[in-house]
Design a protein around this motif. Structure first.
Motif, PDB file in Angstrom:
ATOM      1  N   TYR A   1       0.833  -1.214   0.000  1.00  0.00           N
ATOM      2  CA  TYR A   1       0.000   0.000   0.000  1.00  0.00           C
ATOM      3  C   TYR A   1       0.868   1.265   0.000  1.00  0.00           C
ATOM      4  O   TYR A   1       0.684   2.165  -0.819  1.00  0.00           O
ATOM      5  N   TRP A   2       1.821   1.331   0.934  1.00  0.00           N
ATOM      6  CA  TRP A   2       2.590   2.568   1.092  1.00  0.00           C
ATOM      7  C   TRP A   2       3.622   2.767  -0.021  1.00  0.00           C
ATOM      8  O   TRP A   2       3.887   3.909  -0.410  1.00  0.00           O
ATOM      9  N   TRP A   3       4.194   1.705  -0.567  1.00  0.00           N
ATOM     10  CA  TRP A   3       5.099   1.874  -1.711  1.00  0.00           C
ATOM     11  C   TRP A   3       4.309   2.349  -2.929  1.00  0.00           C
ATOM     12  O   TRP A   3       4.806   3.154  -3.722  1.00  0.00           O
ATOM     13  N   PHE A   4       3.073   1.846  -3.086  1.00  0.00           N
ATOM     14  CA  PHE A   4       2.251   2.315  -4.206  1.00  0.00           C
ATOM     15  C   PHE A   4       1.852   3.777  -3.994  1.00  0.00           C
ATOM     16  O   PHE A   4       1.787   4.547  -4.960  1.00  0.00           O
ATOM     17  N   ALA A   5       1.603   4.188  -2.760  1.00  0.00           N
ATOM     18  CA  ALA A   5       1.299   5.590  -2.476  1.00  0.00           C
ATOM     19  C   ALA A   5       2.487   6.473  -2.861  1.00  0.00           C
ATOM     20  O   ALA A   5       2.312   7.544  -3.462  1.00  0.00           O
ATOM     21  N   LEU A   6       3.696   6.014  -2.543  1.00  0.00           N
ATOM     22  CA  LEU A   6       4.895   6.756  -2.928  1.00  0.00           C
ATOM     23  C   LEU A   6       5.043   6.802  -4.445  1.00  0.00           C
ATOM     24  O   LEU A   6       5.368   7.848  -5.017  1.00  0.00           O
ATOM     25  N   PHE A   7       4.797   5.669  -5.103  1.00  0.00           N
ATOM     26  CA  PHE A   7       4.850   5.615  -6.567  1.00  0.00           C
ATOM     27  C   PHE A   7       3.874   6.632  -7.172  1.00  0.00           C
ATOM     28  O   PHE A   7       4.218   7.361  -8.108  1.00  0.00           O
ATOM     29  N   THR A   8       2.670   6.696  -6.631  1.00  0.00           N
ATOM     30  CA  THR A   8       1.660   7.634  -7.127  1.00  0.00           C
ATOM     31  C   THR A   8       2.130   9.071  -6.950  1.00  0.00           C
ATOM     32  O   THR A   8       2.007   9.892  -7.863  1.00  0.00           O
ATOM     33  N   LEU A   9       2.701   9.377  -5.788  1.00  0.00           N
ATOM     34  CA  LEU A   9       3.221  10.720  -5.536  1.00  0.00           C
ATOM     35  C   LEU A   9       4.343  11.062  -6.509  1.00  0.00           C
ATOM     36  O   LEU A   9       4.349  12.143  -7.115  1.00  0.00           O
ATOM     37  N   LEU A  10       5.289  10.122  -6.674  1.00  0.00           N
ATOM     38  CA  LEU A  10       6.418  10.369  -7.567  1.00  0.00           C
ATOM     39  C   LEU A  10       5.990  10.488  -9.026  1.00  0.00           C
ATOM     40  O   LEU A  10       6.572  11.264  -9.792  1.00  0.00           O
ATOM     41  N   ALA A  11       4.964   9.760  -9.434  1.00  0.00           N
ATOM     42  CA  ALA A  11       4.465   9.857 -10.811  1.00  0.00           C
ATOM     43  C   ALA A  11       3.747  11.175 -11.043  1.00  0.00           C
ATOM     44  O   ALA A  11       3.746  11.705 -12.160  1.00  0.00           O
ATOM     45  N   ASN A  12       3.145  11.734  -9.992  1.00  0.00           N
ATOM     46  CA  ASN A  12       2.425  12.994 -10.131  1.00  0.00           C
ATOM     47  C   ASN A  12       3.351  14.206 -10.248  1.00  0.00           C
ATOM     48  O   ASN A  12       2.936  15.242 -10.771  1.00  0.00           O
ATOM     49  N   ILE A  13       4.575  14.092  -9.791  1.00  0.00           N
ATOM     50  CA  ILE A  13       5.503  15.225  -9.866  1.00  0.00           C
ATOM     51  C   ILE A  13       5.825  15.582 -11.322  1.00  0.00           C
ATOM     52  O   ILE A  13       5.614  16.728 -11.733  1.00  0.00           O
TER      53      ILE A  13
END
Length: 173
Positions: free
Chosen positions: A29-41
């Motif tokens: 869950y939390w690695w995917f949340a980080l992935f989502t944040l990093l993809a949004n940048i």
């Protein structure tokens, strides 16, 4: 315990795109949340250069279903139903409806020249939004705590423990 790299944890929900059954550990869950944040940048940077919100909107649309699925599976891991993800809507929707009605009353009061009615409508809408915002935030904090909580050890009603040594017959690579 299943060992995966950060990249594998980040992309695992994409491979389990619309799988709402089963369980997901905190790492997924939390690695995917980080992935989502990093993809949004970079999406935000591209959108700023283009003067639109097309790239960010498309990215959000593409990640919506995997985000909902991994969120539901994360709640399953602590033996809660995935429907809890909708809990913040319970105080939010009536709050918006109440504030809208009160705000409309204020507009009608202003249009008819009734300063008292206009002030009551605007003030009431503000109070309704404040109370509803606090209630919605409280429910969101509860969900955040649940997403941080360690999963149920061993099998539960949603499936086998995803971190058990031999408890995960389906390994996603």
């Amino acid at each position: 315990m299943i060992e995966r790299t950060a990249r594998e944890w980040m992309t695992l929900p994409l491979r389990r795109y619309a799988e709402f059954s089963g369980r997901s550990p905190r790492a997924e869950y939390w690695w995917f949340a980080l992935f989502t944040l990093l993809a949004n940048i970079p999406a935000g940077i591209i959108d700023a250069m283009l003067g639109s919100q097309l790239v960010g909107g498309l990215l959000s649309l593409a990640l919506l279903l995997p985000s909902l699925a991994v969120g539901a599976r994360r709640l399953h891991d602590i033996d809660r139903t995935g429907w809890w993800m909708l809990a913040p809507l319970v105080p939010l929707l009536p709050t918006l409806a109440t504030a809208g009605v009160m705000g409309a009353g204020g507009v009608i009061g202003a249009a008819t020249g009734s300063g008292t009615l206009a002030a009551l409508g605007a003030g009431g809408a503000t109070v309704a939004l404040a109370i509803g915002g606090i209630a919605t935030a409280a429910v969101a904090i509860l969900l955040f705590v649940w997403y941080c909580t360690k999963g149920t050890a061993g099998p539960n009603r949603f499936g086998d423990d995803p971190l058990a040594p031999a408890g995960n017959p389906t390994v996603y690579y």
